[in-house]
Design a protein around this motif. Structure first.
Motif, short mmCIF file in Angstrom:
data_model
loop_
_atom_site.label_atom_id
_atom_site.label_comp_id
_atom_site.label_asym_id
_atom_site.label_seq_id
_atom_site.Cartn_x
_atom_site.Cartn_y
_atom_site.Cartn_z
N TYR A 1 41.30 72.93 31.83
CA TYR A 1 41.58 71.75 31.00
C TYR A 1 40.63 70.64 31.40
CZ TYR A 1 45.82 74.46 30.49
OH TYR A 1 46.70 75.48 30.25
N HIS B 1 50.09 61.96 33.91
CA HIS B 1 51.27 61.86 33.06
C HIS B 1 51.72 63.22 32.53
CE1 HIS B 1 51.05 57.55 33.35
NE2 HIS B 1 49.78 57.61 33.01
N GLY B 2 51.24 64.25 33.16
CA GLY B 2 51.63 65.60 32.76
C GLY B 2 50.60 66.28 31.90
N LEU B 3 50.81 67.56 31.70
CA LEU B 3 49.88 68.37 30.92
C LEU B 3 50.70 69.38 30.11
CD1 LEU B 3 46.84 68.73 30.45
CD2 LEU B 3 46.80 70.31 32.37
N PRO B 4 51.29 68.91 29.01
CA PRO B 4 52.14 69.81 28.23
C PRO B 4 51.40 71.05 27.71
CG PRO B 4 51.80 67.73 27.07
CD PRO B 4 51.21 67.59 28.43
N GLU B 5 50.09 70.95 27.54
CA GLU B 5 49.30 72.11 27.12
C GLU B 5 49.37 73.23 28.15
OE1 GLU B 5 47.62 68.40 25.27
OE2 GLU B 5 48.23 68.97 27.29
N VAL C 1 51.90 73.76 30.23
CA VAL C 1 53.25 74.32 30.13
C VAL C 1 53.30 75.31 28.97
CG1 VAL C 1 55.67 73.79 29.71
CG2 VAL C 1 54.31 72.31 31.19
N ALA C 2 52.76 74.94 27.83
CA ALA C 2 52.77 75.81 26.65
C ALA C 2 51.97 77.09 26.93
CB ALA C 2 52.20 75.08 25.45
N LYS D 1 54.02 79.39 29.18
CA LYS D 1 55.14 79.98 28.43
C LYS D 1 54.67 81.10 27.50
CE LYS D 1 58.39 76.15 28.45
NZ LYS D 1 59.13 75.16 27.61
#
Length: 72
Positions: free
Chosen positions: A23, A60-64, A66-67, A70
């Motif tokens: 990323y 602030h996080g990395l929702p990508e 997490v996705a 998953k």
């Protein structure tokens, strides 16, 4: 920086990983997005994600991420 240099034949130590994700923010002020080309070549099987913004540490996080995990 010496501590971030890849070791010779580093790919051998990654052979058992099910996936590699890289990323990078498109406007990162610390590391230009152009440096990503090296890692795209070094990690040929990696999924590369260029994200909008200028965040370098994803504080602030990395929702990508997490996705992606998953979806393994």
């Amino acid at each position: 920086m010496k501590e971030f240099e890849l070791k010779k034949d580093f790919q051998k130590s990654l052979k058992d990983l099910p996936a590699i994700f890289i990323y990078h923010s498109e406007n990162d002020a610390d590391v230009p997005v152009e440096s990503l080309q090296f890692y795209k070549r070094a990690f040929a099987n990696a999924a590369v994600r260029i994200l909008p913004g200028k965040d370098h540490t994803f504080a602030h996080g990395l929702p990508e991420l997490v996705a992606d995990i998953k979806n393994l």
